[in-house]
Each structure stands twice: as structure tokens, then as C-alpha cells.
Design an enzyme around this catalytic site. Structure first.
Site, PDB file in Angstrom:
ATOM      1  N   ASP A   1       5.645 -15.184  23.408  1.00  9.69           N
ATOM      2  CA  ASP A   1       6.330 -13.896  23.253  1.00  9.69           C
ATOM      3  C   ASP A   1       6.437 -13.033  24.516  1.00  9.69           C
ATOM      4  O   ASP A   1       6.237 -11.827  24.460  1.00  9.69           O
ATOM      5  CB  ASP A   1       5.653 -13.067  22.152  1.00  9.69           C
ATOM      6  CG  ASP A   1       5.502 -13.812  20.848  1.00  9.69           C
ATOM      7  OD1 ASP A   1       6.176 -14.841  20.663  1.00  9.69           O
ATOM      8  OD2 ASP A   1       4.698 -13.386  20.013  1.00  9.69           O
TER       9      ASP A   1
ATOM     10  N   LYS B   1       9.768 -16.911  15.802  1.00 13.37           N
ATOM     11  CA  LYS B   1       8.739 -16.715  14.785  1.00 13.37           C
ATOM     12  C   LYS B   1       8.740 -15.284  14.269  1.00 13.37           C
ATOM     13  O   LYS B   1       9.249 -14.375  14.917  1.00 13.37           O
ATOM     14  CB  LYS B   1       7.356 -17.084  15.327  1.00 13.37           C
ATOM     15  CG  LYS B   1       6.825 -16.185  16.428  1.00 13.37           C
ATOM     16  CD  LYS B   1       5.508 -16.743  16.974  1.00 13.37           C
ATOM     17  CE  LYS B   1       4.852 -15.813  17.966  1.00 13.37           C
ATOM     18  NZ  LYS B   1       4.339 -14.578  17.416  1.00 13.37           N
TER      19      LYS B   1
ATOM     20  N   CYS C   1      -0.545 -11.471  19.109  1.00 14.92           N
ATOM     21  CA  CYS C   1      -0.007 -12.821  18.926  1.00 14.92           C
ATOM     22  C   CYS C   1      -0.798 -13.882  19.684  1.00 14.92           C
ATOM     23  O   CYS C   1      -1.000 -14.982  19.167  1.00 14.92           O
ATOM     24  CB  CYS C   1       1.464 -12.855  19.318  1.00 14.92           C
ATOM     25  SG  CYS C   1       2.486 -11.796  18.245  1.00 14.92           S
TER      26      CYS C   1
END
Length: 181
Positions: A14, A76, A109
Site C-alpha cells: 500500500d 485489497k 496494513c
């Protein structure tokens, strides 16, 4: 537990255009991640990436996206990448048991993905210069928790020297340019 290139896979989590400016020392984190990806590519270590809700957070940073095959950038919605069935089944982890983790945010994350990877029995290595959070405190707390859970916290140079294993090769000379002044 030393890293071995032939057993490693790099997962960039990310590092996206709209999130990056909010990350503490984001330019340094991006540069470190790019350096690790370049070393991985030179040593034939597979590189994969995730994007959290790209409609809102944007795509992967361009300087990083150009280093990752588009088919290996997976979207995601869960904070942990491993909670997404398509990601868990796509990563070529059967032959690659050492996961090198880069990305943001360290305390969300990255942390949750690392915990899930550890639960699945993988050896997890988090590159300290190539992970970031909006605050340094959140990054440090997450690194501490990950280390207590069994993840190895390493520097990018530790990674490179372990993957390289020896000096005197053309690959070593190419990667080590700029280390010694």
C-alpha cells in the site's frame, strides 16, 4: 536466520499516491523501497504489491509501480493482505518462505499482514527504512510488536548483503556502488 534470494519474495504493501504525503518522512521511505525493489530485481527475487482501496487512496507510487509487473499489483479492502483470498492464493509463497515486507502504514496494513504471515509459518523480514506511518511513534510501536511476534526487523543493507552472500562479483559491484565513499 539469514535471508537467501532464492527463498525470498518482496511484498510492497500500500505505498499509494494519496496516502504517501501523510507518511512521516515519506520521501525517504519511498527511496528505500525503490532501492530494495531494484536490488530484488537484479537478484531475480519476485516482487509483488498491494493497493488498499485504490479508488480512494490512488495507485502505487509511480517510481515503485514501474518496478513491479502490473499483474503482480493486487487490490485489497482488508487491512491484512492475507485476508484477501485472491492475494493469499496469488503469491508464489509455496517455494518462497522468506517474505520481505515494505510499505505503509506500519501500524495498520503492514502489521496485520505480518501477523498473518507469521501465523502461516513464514519467515518475515521487515525493512525498517522502507516502512512508514503517519507518526514515528506508531511506526516504532508496530515494529516492536512485530519483532516480539517473531518478525525480523532489518536494514536495507542487511538485506542486500545477505542476498549477495559474497563480494567480488559484478552484481555485488553494481549493487554496492555508493555504499563506501
Amino acid at each position: 536466520m539469514l535471508l537467501q534470494a532464492e527463498h525470498s519474495l518482496v511484498l510492497l504493501i500500500d505505498m499509494q499516491q494519496k496516502l504517501s504525503p501523510a507518511i512521516f518522512e515519506h520521501k525517504e521511505v519511498e527511496q528505500a523501497a525503490a532501492w530494495v525493489l531494484q536490488v530484488a530485481i537484479q537478484l531475480d527475487v519476485p516482487v509483488w504489491a498491494t493497493e488498499q482501496y485504490p479508488q480512494g487512496l490512488g495507485p502505487t507510487l509511480p517510481a515503485l509501480a514501474e518496478l513491479i509487473p502490473p499483474a503482480q499489483v493486487l487490490q485489497k479492502m482488508h487491512f491484512s493482505a492475507l485476508k484477501e483470498p485472491h492475494i493469499a492464493s496469488s503469491l508464489p509463497c509455496a517455494e518462497r518462505k522468506q517474505l520481505v515486507i515494505l510499505g505503509t502504514e506500519t501500524h495498520v496494513c503492514v502489521l496485520q499482514s505480518v501477523f498473518d504471515l507469521l501465523d502461516l509459518g513464514y519467515q518475515v523480514f521487515v525493512v525498517i527504512e522502507a516502512v512508514g506511518s503517519r507518526t514515528e511513534q506508531n511506526k516504532q510501536l508496530a515494529l516492536s510488536r512485530m519483532q516480539q511476534a517473531g518478525a525480523q526487523i532489518i536494514s536495507k543493507e542487511m538485506l542486500a548483503f545477505e542476498w549477495l552472500q559474497c563480494c567480488g562479483t559484478d552484481t555485488f559491484r553494481q549493487i554496492s556502488k555508493g555504499w563506501i565513499r
